[in-house]
Design an enzyme around this catalytic site. Sequence first.
Site, PDB file in Angstrom:
ATOM      1  N   LYS A  23       0.831  -1.204   0.000  1.00 48.50           N
ATOM      2  CA  LYS A  23       0.000   0.000   0.000  1.00 48.50           C
ATOM      3  C   LYS A  23       0.867   1.256   0.000  1.00 48.50           C
ATOM      4  O   LYS A  23       0.649   2.188  -0.780  1.00 48.50           O
ATOM      5  CB  LYS A  23      -0.914  -0.027   1.236  1.00 48.50           C
ATOM      6  CG  LYS A  23      -2.025   0.981   1.161  1.00 48.50           C
ATOM      7  CD  LYS A  23      -2.956   0.865   2.348  1.00 48.50           C
ATOM      8  CE  LYS A  23      -3.797  -0.385   2.254  1.00 48.50           C
ATOM      9  NZ  LYS A  23      -4.566  -0.667   3.442  1.00 48.50           N
ATOM     10  N   ARG A  93      -3.264   2.887   8.666  1.00 47.98           N
ATOM     11  CA  ARG A  93      -3.570   1.581   8.048  1.00 47.98           C
ATOM     12  C   ARG A  93      -2.329   0.711   7.998  1.00 47.98           C
ATOM     13  O   ARG A  93      -1.224   1.217   7.822  1.00 47.98           O
ATOM     14  CB  ARG A  93      -4.016   1.753   6.599  1.00 47.98           C
ATOM     15  CG  ARG A  93      -5.319   2.437   6.403  1.00 47.98           C
ATOM     16  CD  ARG A  93      -5.512   2.717   4.911  1.00 47.98           C
ATOM     17  NE  ARG A  93      -6.278   3.938   4.750  1.00 47.98           N
ATOM     18  CZ  ARG A  93      -7.516   3.970   4.264  1.00 47.98           C
ATOM     19  NH1 ARG A  93      -8.096   2.873   3.877  1.00 47.98           N
ATOM     20  NH2 ARG A  93      -8.160   5.109   4.168  1.00 47.98           N
ATOM     21  N   GLY A 102      -6.611 -10.563   7.669  1.00 47.40           N
ATOM     22  CA  GLY A 102      -6.378 -11.013   9.043  1.00 47.40           C
ATOM     23  C   GLY A 102      -5.604 -10.003   9.852  1.00 47.40           C
ATOM     24  O   GLY A 102      -5.558 -10.066  11.073  1.00 47.40           O
ATOM     25  N   MET A 104      -4.537  -5.951  11.104  1.00 48.22           N
ATOM     26  CA  MET A 104      -5.278  -4.744  11.459  1.00 48.22           C
ATOM     27  C   MET A 104      -5.613  -3.963  10.201  1.00 48.22           C
ATOM     28  O   MET A 104      -4.792  -3.837   9.312  1.00 48.22           O
ATOM     29  CB  MET A 104      -4.466  -3.857  12.382  1.00 48.22           C
ATOM     30  CG  MET A 104      -5.369  -2.822  12.993  1.00 48.22           C
ATOM     31  SD  MET A 104      -4.507  -1.375  13.542  1.00 48.22           S
ATOM     32  CE  MET A 104      -4.662  -0.326  12.120  1.00 48.22           C
ATOM     33  N   ARG A 337      -3.773  -1.200  -6.377  1.00 47.59           N
ATOM     34  CA  ARG A 337      -2.972  -2.428  -6.377  1.00 47.59           C
ATOM     35  C   ARG A 337      -3.471  -3.312  -7.511  1.00 47.59           C
ATOM     36  O   ARG A 337      -4.577  -3.112  -8.011  1.00 47.59           O
ATOM     37  CB  ARG A 337      -3.080  -3.160  -5.038  1.00 47.59           C
ATOM     38  CG  ARG A 337      -4.502  -3.552  -4.697  1.00 47.59           C
ATOM     39  CD  ARG A 337      -4.571  -4.249  -3.366  1.00 47.59           C
ATOM     40  NE  ARG A 337      -5.951  -4.353  -2.937  1.00 47.59           N
ATOM     41  CZ  ARG A 337      -6.342  -4.813  -1.770  1.00 47.59           C
ATOM     42  NH1 ARG A 337      -5.454  -5.208  -0.883  1.00 47.59           N
ATOM     43  NH2 ARG A 337      -7.604  -4.896  -1.455  1.00 47.59           N
ATOM     44  N   HIS A 455      -4.688 -44.977  -5.964  1.00 46.19           N
ATOM     45  CA  HIS A 455      -5.390 -45.503  -7.138  1.00 46.19           C
ATOM     46  C   HIS A 455      -6.529 -44.572  -7.556  1.00 46.19           C
ATOM     47  O   HIS A 455      -6.646 -44.187  -8.715  1.00 46.19           O
ATOM     48  CB  HIS A 455      -5.919 -46.906  -6.818  1.00 46.19           C
ATOM     49  CG  HIS A 455      -6.700 -47.512  -7.944  1.00 46.19           C
ATOM     50  ND1 HIS A 455      -8.061 -47.424  -8.024  1.00 46.19           N
ATOM     51  CD2 HIS A 455      -6.296 -48.170  -9.056  1.00 46.19           C
ATOM     52  CE1 HIS A 455      -8.471 -48.027  -9.125  1.00 46.19           C
ATOM     53  NE2 HIS A 455      -7.416 -48.491  -9.775  1.00 46.19           N
ATOM     54  N   ARG A 561      -1.799 -47.186 -19.882  1.00 45.10           N
ATOM     55  CA  ARG A 561      -1.669 -48.280 -18.898  1.00 45.10           C
ATOM     56  C   ARG A 561      -2.601 -49.392 -19.340  1.00 45.10           C
ATOM     57  O   ARG A 561      -3.820 -49.246 -19.267  1.00 45.10           O
ATOM     58  CB  ARG A 561      -2.068 -47.789 -17.502  1.00 45.10           C
ATOM     59  CG  ARG A 561      -1.125 -46.787 -16.874  1.00 45.10           C
ATOM     60  CD  ARG A 561      -1.668 -46.381 -15.510  1.00 45.10           C
ATOM     61  NE  ARG A 561      -0.713 -45.659 -14.701  1.00 45.10           N
ATOM     62  CZ  ARG A 561      -0.683 -44.326 -14.547  1.00 45.10           C
ATOM     63  NH1 ARG A 561      -1.551 -43.583 -15.208  1.00 45.10           N
ATOM     64  NH2 ARG A 561       0.201 -43.769 -13.749  1.00 45.10           N
ATOM     65  N   GLU A 745      11.891 -46.176 -13.298  1.00 54.56           N
ATOM     66  CA  GLU A 745      11.137 -45.913 -12.065  1.00 54.56           C
ATOM     67  C   GLU A 745      11.732 -46.641 -10.864  1.00 54.56           C
ATOM     68  O   GLU A 745      11.108 -46.723  -9.802  1.00 54.56           O
ATOM     69  CB  GLU A 745       9.654 -46.265 -12.262  1.00 54.56           C
ATOM     70  CG  GLU A 745       9.407 -47.599 -12.945  1.00 54.56           C
ATOM     71  CD  GLU A 745       7.937 -47.818 -13.323  1.00 54.56           C
ATOM     72  OE1 GLU A 745       7.068 -47.095 -12.843  1.00 54.56           O
ATOM     73  OE2 GLU A 745       7.693 -48.749 -14.101  1.00 54.56           O
ATOM     74  N   SER A 764      11.071 -43.305 -20.158  1.00 52.34           N
ATOM     75  CA  SER A 764       9.998 -42.487 -19.611  1.00 52.34           C
ATOM     76  C   SER A 764      10.066 -42.630 -18.087  1.00 52.34           C
ATOM     77  O   SER A 764       9.958 -43.744 -17.565  1.00 52.34           O
ATOM     78  CB  SER A 764       8.651 -42.975 -20.141  1.00 52.34           C
ATOM     79  OG  SER A 764       7.635 -42.204 -19.570  1.00 52.34           O
ATOM     80  N   GLY A 766       9.010 -42.873 -14.605  1.00 55.77           N
ATOM     81  CA  GLY A 766       7.789 -43.153 -13.832  1.00 55.77           C
ATOM     82  C   GLY A 766       8.043 -42.632 -12.425  1.00 55.77           C
ATOM     83  O   GLY A 766       8.467 -43.356 -11.528  1.00 55.77           O
ATOM     84  N   CYS A 831       6.281 -39.640 -17.174  1.00 53.31           N
ATOM     85  CA  CYS A 831       4.844 -39.957 -17.229  1.00 53.31           C
ATOM     86  C   CYS A 831       4.244 -40.184 -15.840  1.00 53.31           C
ATOM     87  O   CYS A 831       3.093 -40.579 -15.722  1.00 53.31           O
ATOM     88  CB  CYS A 831       4.570 -41.150 -18.130  1.00 53.31           C
ATOM     89  SG  CYS A 831       5.326 -42.670 -17.531  1.00 53.31           S
ATOM     90  N   TYR A 851       9.784 -34.305 -23.247  1.00 55.84           N
ATOM     91  CA  TYR A 851       8.342 -34.116 -23.074  1.00 55.84           C
ATOM     92  C   TYR A 851       7.909 -34.500 -21.656  1.00 55.84           C
ATOM     93  O   TYR A 851       8.640 -35.180 -20.927  1.00 55.84           O
ATOM     94  CB  TYR A 851       7.549 -34.972 -24.087  1.00 55.84           C
ATOM     95  CG  TYR A 851       7.644 -36.449 -23.829  1.00 55.84           C
ATOM     96  CD1 TYR A 851       6.701 -37.103 -23.030  1.00 55.84           C
ATOM     97  CD2 TYR A 851       8.696 -37.202 -24.349  1.00 55.84           C
ATOM     98  CE1 TYR A 851       6.799 -38.456 -22.766  1.00 55.84           C
ATOM     99  CE2 TYR A 851       8.798 -38.562 -24.089  1.00 55.84           C
ATOM    100  CZ  TYR A 851       7.855 -39.180 -23.288  1.00 55.84           C
ATOM    101  OH  TYR A 851       7.951 -40.520 -23.020  1.00 55.84           O
TER     102      TYR A 851
HETATM  103  C1  PEP Z   1       4.932 -44.214 -12.352  1.00 59.27           C
HETATM  104  O1  PEP Z   1       5.307 -45.080 -11.579  1.00 59.27           O
HETATM  105  O2  PEP Z   1       5.255 -43.028 -12.285  1.00 59.27           O
HETATM  106  C2  PEP Z   1       4.015 -44.566 -13.443  1.00 59.27           C
HETATM  107  C3  PEP Z   1       3.682 -43.690 -14.374  1.00 59.27           C
HETATM  108  O3  PEP Z   1       3.463 -45.801 -13.431  1.00 59.27           O
HETATM  109  P1  PEP Z   1       2.280 -46.252 -12.448  1.00 59.27           P
HETATM  110  O4  PEP Z   1       1.756 -45.028 -11.795  1.00 59.27           O
HETATM  111  O5  PEP Z   1       1.292 -46.915 -13.304  1.00 59.27           O
HETATM  112  O6  PEP Z   1       2.985 -47.176 -11.519  1.00 59.27           O
HETATM  113 MG    MG Z   2       5.066 -47.156 -12.094  1.00 58.87          MG
END
Ligand code: PEP
Ligand code: MG
Length: 876
Positions: A23, A93, A102, A104, A337, A455, A561, A745, A764, A766, A831, A851
């Site tokens: 302010k 102020r 929250g 004054m 502001r 899950h 998957r 992974e 990739s 995991g 992924c 990616y």
């Molecule tokens: C992971 O383990 O990051 C993955 C993409 O495989 P999942 O979640 O199916 O085990």
């Molecule tokens: Mg996995």
Amino acid sequence: MTEKYVYSFKEGNKDMRSLLGGKGANLAEMTNMDIPVPTGFTITTEACNKFYQEDEKLWDGLFEEIKSHIEETEKELNKKFSDEENPLLFSVRSGAVISMPGMMDTILNLGLNDKSVIGLAKSTNNERFAYDSYRRFIQMFSDVAREIPKVLFENELDKIKEEKNVTDDTDLDSEDLKKIVEKFKKIYKEEMGEDFPQDPIDQLRYAIEAVFRSWNNPRAKIYRQLNGIDDKLGTAVNIQSMVFGNMGNTSGTGVAFSRNPATGENKLFGEFLMNAQGEDVVAGIRTPQPISQLQDVMPEVYKQFHSITKRLEEHYRDMQDLEFTIENSKLYLLQTRNGKRTAISALNVAVDQVNEGLISKEEAILRIEPNSLNQLLHPTFDQKELENAEVITKGLAASPGAASGHVYFSAEDCKTAASKGIKSIIVRQETSPEDIEGMIKAEGILTARGGMTSHAAVVARGMGACCVAGASEIRVDEENKVIRGKNIEIKEGDLISLDGSTGYVYKGEISKVSPELTGNFAQFMQWVDEIKRLGVKTNADTPKDAHQAKEFGAEGIGLTRTEHMFFNEERIPIVRQMILSNTTERRQKALDKLRPFQEEDFYNIYKEMGDLSVTIRLLDPPLHEFLPKEKHDIEELAKEMDLTYDEVNDIILELHEVNPMLGHRGCRLAVTYPEIYRMQARAIISAALKVKEETSHEIVPQIMIPLVGEKRELKYVKDQIIEEINQVFEETNQKLEYQIGTMIEIPRACLMADEIAEEADFFSFGTNDLTQMSFGFSRDDAGKFLSEYKENKIYSRSPFERLDQEGVGQLIKIAIERGKSSNPDLHVGICGEHGGDPESVEFCHRIGLDYVSCSPYRVPIARLAAAQAAAREKLK
Ligand code: PEP
Ligand code: MG
């Protein structure tokens, strides 16, 4: 050298925010832009920190500085502070560096006492106004600086209004107000055991102390904790000469935004009240008028205000939120502001401002918080209805969206409900792959256990279904079909609503509002794609998800998957036959039955994706996940398989693992049963050949092998797959290019990446499993104790939500470096769930991944995060 703790508005500017607070810095900036701002000065945030170092006391030197600034103000305005003839009064102020509810708020009219009130009446020739200002001051000062309950004063005011039989404060005359002042002073004395302070410097001292102390009140502390604001920033105090909106019918006060904060429309938005002080607008005692009507009431003032808002917007290059007061037809600005706004407003404002030439595309991209796109992609609850809805509980905001439906406690019941056209919410203690069909049929998913990569959460995000997971305050009694919580009991069939973007669960049904993805959204996302470098693919298991992801701009599928395809009604018996087979021949027979289904799945996905890349992962979960748990289901399976209950139960017991996530899953299954992966590879290649033949699409299947930790393991599995593929080529007399890659992974795989990369076309990461195995935290159970890690500041976020850049990130960097050292063409992506978390996406950009792949509804978010990473680099 004496330190400087007080700055007049003329001495500051907008870049001094950390010293003068938001302010104060903006009041200084406006002052120097020659915008009419009442003269004043700011006590710095450093003074706040010193106040705490000095045992919460103000020191003499500070008061010397303050007094000299008061004198300066007196000279400029030709008035004297708390004078008996023509008094100068101040507002006080708080002003933190980051705006913070929250703390004054405001004390107005400071400097009024029994004598200066007479001076004010004289100098303004308005006794009523003077006493009204005095009673407001006593009321505010008592509440804000001395914590005397507001209600004591409000009751007194109501009593007098009742006696006079009037409803509005404005109906009270000066004699009434004088009486009120006396009554208010009496309340003060009763509460504080001393007279209302008459010395203006004492008043100021109390007010400044109250501002500083409010920095550490519980509400402010909690707000800082929730928003990660540093406790050491401190607050500034702004002391500003009063201008009066309550001087009569040519005075007033209001708040306004330079554009509409709800929609972004480029039109002044706000409200004002004539003959009122600031708190009247907020308090809702009188109904304010829309700002557009100021045009009729005071056309000149409106014109001036409108042009100032435009100037400020251009100057700050962003939408402004302003406060103003009009004193006897003269306009003053009290605050500006950057305005808080909804996601849709933010997007519209950013796009409009690029088109107006006010900001660059990069700046527009950096203006939008990636996660806020969630509000635009999913239906949301009607805000009005939401305000009145009854909250049942709050869990994790696992998958955004808004869903209402009747509560059912099993997948079966949700399916039955759907067949009767009844909308359901599936409520489980936690879900398992068995529940998938019910989850597809339900409007939303609620679980009492499990974290952001449980899950329920992963599957829901994949489907774009609304999910609140880990609502640990409730207990889901699946057997008796009831949800129990503190003072709560929800039975089967009861209606509830889930907000997957906030984690709140409500009673009853709440109306929804649908998203619009055209117009400015499309334009904005086009700029995003122009600027980003990182590829964004999707995790999709069905053509429907793939289609949705394409709509959201996915450049391919980074993870399909395949296990989710095994759970549908037709297939699960065959999958179970396969698992229960005790010879390879029997298993092969079952697999032969499954193959056409798989081929059809892949065919449909390839068709949907056309030329875009598709990575299909071979079977990953431990086999016992496909077997029934309930006695009657086991009995049924035994009958179907022509086996006894005991025989089936024995196999189930045999498959039971103490630690299934570290057990017989992923490529380990294929080391034991190579025929499973061979069937899947055959289905993939056959489907690809078919689509290639039918369409002109150049399909290069990418087959991904999960849970690899060793080159020889990968090679063993890969050789089998290649053999099978070659057989298909021979049988069909056709060929096509394909790639075989692996998930990374397991920590060991990162370390051995140079060897593994010799056998892999792509990696990739995991990161769900990689995080689980690096931390040794179960991804399904860690939610139970991670909150204590957060509370005790050990980890600020769950590593399953935001990638642990230091630890897990280091493993990824090692894997990229080692992998590329032996295979320079290695394509690398991610992924795990982190592929849709903006901060993690930015990390992926920095370390040179090709990616990220994430669930369909996170694709636009990941695209924006990737563009922000590139834009930040460019603007650096
Ligand atoms: C992971 O383990 O990051 C993955 C993409 O495989 P999942 O979640 O199916 O085990
Ligand atoms: Mg996995």
